[in-house]
Scaffold this active site. Structure first.
Site, PDB file in Angstrom:
ATOM      1  N   CYS A 111     -39.593 -14.783  29.975  1.00 51.99           N
ATOM      2  CA  CYS A 111     -39.000 -13.485  30.334  1.00 51.99           C
ATOM      3  C   CYS A 111     -37.524 -13.605  30.702  1.00 51.99           C
ATOM      4  O   CYS A 111     -36.667 -13.105  29.995  1.00 51.99           O
ATOM      5  CB  CYS A 111     -39.771 -12.860  31.492  1.00 51.99           C
ATOM      6  SG  CYS A 111     -41.367 -12.210  30.989  1.00 51.99           S
TER       7      CYS A 111
ATOM      8  N   LYS B 239     -36.511  -2.643  32.241  1.00 55.28           N
ATOM      9  CA  LYS B 239     -37.179  -3.942  32.148  1.00 55.28           C
ATOM     10  C   LYS B 239     -36.155  -5.052  31.882  1.00 55.28           C
ATOM     11  O   LYS B 239     -36.176  -6.111  32.518  1.00 55.28           O
ATOM     12  CB  LYS B 239     -38.226  -3.897  31.020  1.00 55.28           C
ATOM     13  CG  LYS B 239     -38.858  -5.218  30.686  1.00 55.28           C
ATOM     14  CD  LYS B 239     -39.767  -5.699  31.783  1.00 55.28           C
ATOM     15  CE  LYS B 239     -40.180  -7.134  31.565  1.00 55.28           C
ATOM     16  NZ  LYS B 239     -40.919  -7.673  32.689  1.00 55.28           N
TER      17      LYS B 239
HETATM   18  N1  LIG Z   1     -46.512 -12.680  30.070  1.00 55.71           N
HETATM   19  C1  LIG Z   1     -45.793 -12.052  30.968  1.00 55.71           C
HETATM   20  O1  LIG Z   1     -45.719 -12.469  32.127  1.00 55.71           O
HETATM   21  C2  LIG Z   1     -45.047 -10.766  30.626  1.00 55.71           C
HETATM   22  C3  LIG Z   1     -44.555  -9.996  31.671  1.00 55.71           C
HETATM   23  C4  LIG Z   1     -43.922  -8.799  31.366  1.00 55.71           C
HETATM   24  C5  LIG Z   1     -43.755  -8.415  30.038  1.00 55.71           C
HETATM   25  N2  LIG Z   1     -44.237  -9.204  29.042  1.00 55.71           N
HETATM   26  C6  LIG Z   1     -44.059  -8.723  27.663  1.00 55.71           C
HETATM   27  O2  LIG Z   1     -45.310  -8.263  27.184  1.00 55.71           O
HETATM   28  C7  LIG Z   1     -45.406  -8.489  25.779  1.00 55.71           C
HETATM   29  C8  LIG Z   1     -46.644  -9.301  25.487  1.00 55.71           C
HETATM   30  O3  LIG Z   1     -46.508 -10.549  26.157  1.00 55.71           O
HETATM   31  P1  LIG Z   1     -47.725 -11.556  26.352  1.00 55.71           P
HETATM   32  O4  LIG Z   1     -47.249 -12.585  27.328  1.00 55.71           O
HETATM   33  O5  LIG Z   1     -48.953 -10.786  26.610  1.00 55.71           O
HETATM   34  O6  LIG Z   1     -47.780 -12.208  24.893  1.00 55.71           O
HETATM   35  P2  LIG Z   1     -48.926 -13.161  24.308  1.00 55.71           P
HETATM   36  O7  LIG Z   1     -48.254 -13.987  23.274  1.00 55.71           O
HETATM   37  O8  LIG Z   1     -49.671 -13.810  25.424  1.00 55.71           O
HETATM   38  O9  LIG Z   1     -49.948 -12.145  23.605  1.00 55.71           O
HETATM   39  C9  LIG Z   1     -49.629 -11.339  22.532  1.00 55.71           C
HETATM   40  C10 LIG Z   1     -50.885 -11.172  21.668  1.00 55.71           C
HETATM   41  O10 LIG Z   1     -50.598 -10.242  20.630  1.00 55.71           O
HETATM   42  C11 LIG Z   1     -51.292 -10.650  19.466  1.00 55.71           C
HETATM   43  N3  LIG Z   1     -50.680  -9.993  18.306  1.00 55.71           N
HETATM   44  C12 LIG Z   1     -49.552 -10.293  17.635  1.00 55.71           C
HETATM   45  N4  LIG Z   1     -49.315  -9.394  16.668  1.00 55.71           N
HETATM   46  C13 LIG Z   1     -50.335  -8.503  16.715  1.00 55.71           C
HETATM   47  C14 LIG Z   1     -50.643  -7.335  15.969  1.00 55.71           C
HETATM   48  N5  LIG Z   1     -49.860  -6.906  14.985  1.00 55.71           N
HETATM   49  N6  LIG Z   1     -51.765  -6.664  16.285  1.00 55.71           N
HETATM   50  C15 LIG Z   1     -52.587  -7.085  17.306  1.00 55.71           C
HETATM   51  N7  LIG Z   1     -52.330  -8.183  18.036  1.00 55.71           N
HETATM   52  C16 LIG Z   1     -51.215  -8.874  17.757  1.00 55.71           C
HETATM   53  C17 LIG Z   1     -51.163 -12.163  19.482  1.00 55.71           C
HETATM   54  O11 LIG Z   1     -52.145 -12.782  18.687  1.00 55.71           O
HETATM   55  C18 LIG Z   1     -51.318 -12.462  20.989  1.00 55.71           C
HETATM   56  O12 LIG Z   1     -52.669 -12.741  21.320  1.00 55.71           O
HETATM   57  C19 LIG Z   1     -44.106  -9.189  25.370  1.00 55.71           C
HETATM   58  O13 LIG Z   1     -43.185  -8.239  24.938  1.00 55.71           O
HETATM   59  C20 LIG Z   1     -43.631  -9.809  26.671  1.00 55.71           C
HETATM   60  O14 LIG Z   1     -42.236  -9.992  26.688  1.00 55.71           O
HETATM   61  C21 LIG Z   1     -44.884 -10.379  29.310  1.00 55.71           C
END
Ligand SMILES: NC(=O)c1ccc[n+]([C@@H]2O[C@H](COP(=O)([O-])OP(=O)(O)OC[C@H]3O[C@@H](n4cnc5c(N)ncnc54)[C@H](O)[C@@H]3O)[C@@H](O)[C@H]2O)c1
Length: 395
Positions: A250, A196
């Site tokens: 990202c 990743k």
């Molecule tokens: N958004 C993208 O396009 C994308 C693409 C690939 C990978 N990622 C990765 O995926 C992961 C999540 O990204 P995202 O964009 O969904 O983030 P986001 O910020 O949109 O969502 C994360 C959610 O997790 C919740 N959260 C935080 N701590 C928590 C806990 N202890 N228990 C339960 N919920 C909790 C937050 O309230 C939030 O709603 C990250 O590591 C990111 O780098 C994101």
């Protein structure tokens, strides 16, 4: 665990494929909206699916986890002030499910994570629950969807799945086979974590090459867009397009997960980050100096149109956006600047007063193209204007 841009669509798609899902989030607004069938993120076509799975009872949201057969960590992994990765959310989510784990369960991290995170969480789980050693399955499976196209990509993209052992990889593959039609590639957890980070670092390095060319070409008096298009006629050359920097959550973040842990070895990756960050500063300085030149020549301050605020074309996402930081820098460095900020994908902003793109283009003395939004392609080139085209709108 985590109902954000990735966790929520994953929960919805899994629920749609016959899996009983509890979506957990620490944000009460997210839990409430999800249970009401309202999408708290912007993703085309997703709200209808959410309403369907909530109504059928296949998905429910909760602020605390429940006993399940499989647990997925999809929480944020930002970096701290010094660009060190912050895995505290993954740890907190893992600690929350720890007491619920039982023999035969699957635990998967999907959050983008530094190499070794899955092993660390494994050690944490077995330190607290030693009786589960060799009795549960632990794997890492990163996400690579493009926001805006998530419904298609969550199902059709290939996935890389790395277990802490073969049995864990098998178990995770069995789970994802329920809804992924793309190929599921087996590996170990460290390789999957690094995969990743490699994907996004590769994009960052390639964009840095294009940005470096743009700096060289500016000094040499060469049109970088023409240069790249000509070089790409070579059958084995494929140079990306330069821009005003690199942003988003990202590509501008993940390479630091490598440089923090492997500072001596990751020289190209670290330099690419520096070049892409520097490109934004360079753009801001260019705008500033054109404004000073205009003021000297015309005895009045110029009207400046900053075209685009998002971190890439045709989206409304301003996270880590270089365009936003350039607009801010210019406003802060130039006394009483007459700026018009344009972002056709955003209705209102709490910091910037937004101007319609046609109106700004009409009124401006200096036009700065920061993001190549499709609307800007409609504008006719005006040679009575000073145009700073950092993203190739008028290639
Ligand atoms: N958004 C993208 O396009 C994308 C693409 C690939 C990978 N990622 C990765 O995926 C992961 C999540 O990204 P995202 O964009 O969904 O983030 P986001 O910020 O949109 O969502 C994360 C959610 O997790 C919740 N959260 C935080 N701590 C928590 C806990 N202890 N228990 C339960 N919920 C909790 C937050 O309230 C939030 O709603 C990250 O590591 C990111 O780098 C994101």
């Amino acid at each position: 665990m985590g109902l954000g841009y990735i966790g929520l669509p994953t929960a919805i798609i899994a629920a749609k494929h016959g899996i009983q899902v509890t979506g957990v989030d620490i944000n009460p607004m997210v839990v409430q909206m999800t249970n009401q069938g309202k999408l708290h993120i912007i993703e085309p076509g997703m709200e209808e699916m959410l309403q369907e799975v909530v109504a059928s009872g296949a998905l429910k949201a909760s602020s605390t986890p429940e006993v399940s057969d499989a647990y997925f960590m999809v929480v944020p992994t930002p970096f701290k002030g010094n660009h060190e990765p912050d895995t505290s959310y993954v740890e907190a989510a893992t600690r929350a499910v720890l007491p619920l784990l039982k023999e035969g369960d699957l635990y998967v991290i999907e959050s983008t994570s530094p190499v070794g995170t899955t092993d660390k969480m494994k050690d944490l789980i077995f330190a607290e629950r030693p009786e589960l050693e060799d009795k549960i399955y632990i794997a890492y499976c990163p996400e690579r969807v493009l926001p805006g196209n998530v419904i298609y990509e969550l199902v059709h993209n290939d996935r890389v799945i790395g277990g802490m052992n073969e049995a864990s990889t098998d178990k995770a593959i069995e789970f994802y086979s329920h809804f992924v039609t793309g190929e599921l590639h087996r590996t170990n957890c460290k390789t999957a974590e690094m995969c990743k980070l490699t994907e996004n670092s590769s994009r960052d390095v390639q964009i840095a090459f294009a940005n470096e060319l743009s700096l060289i070409c500016d000094k040499a008096g060469i049109n970088v867009w023409e240069l790249i298009s000509l070089a790409n006629r070579h059958p084995r050359v494929n140079i990306l397009q330069p821009g005003c920097g690199v942003g988003g959550h990202c590509i501008a973040v993940d390479p630091y997960f490598i440089t923090a842990d492997f500072p001596l070895e990751s020289r190209i990756i670290a330099t690419a980050r520096e070049i892409n960050n520097y490109k934004s500063l360079w753009c801001a300085e260019k705008v500033h100096s054109e404004m000073l030149k205009f003021e000297l020549a015309n005895g009045r301050k110029p009207w400046v149109a900053m075209m685009g605020l998002a971190f890439k074309p045709n989206i409304d996402d301003l996270r880590e956006s270089p365009a936003k930081s350039i607009a801010t820098k210019v406003m802060q460095s130039y006394n009483n600047a007459q700026m018009m900020i344009v972002e056709p994908n955003v209705q209102e902003h709490n910091v910037f007063k937004l101007t319609d793109y046609k109106e700004a283009y009409e009124k401006a003395d200096i036009v700065v193209f920061l993001v190549n939004h499709r609307e800007f392609a409609e504008l006719n080139y005006r040679d009575d204007l000073i145009v700073l085209d950092f993203c190739g709108t008028f290639k």
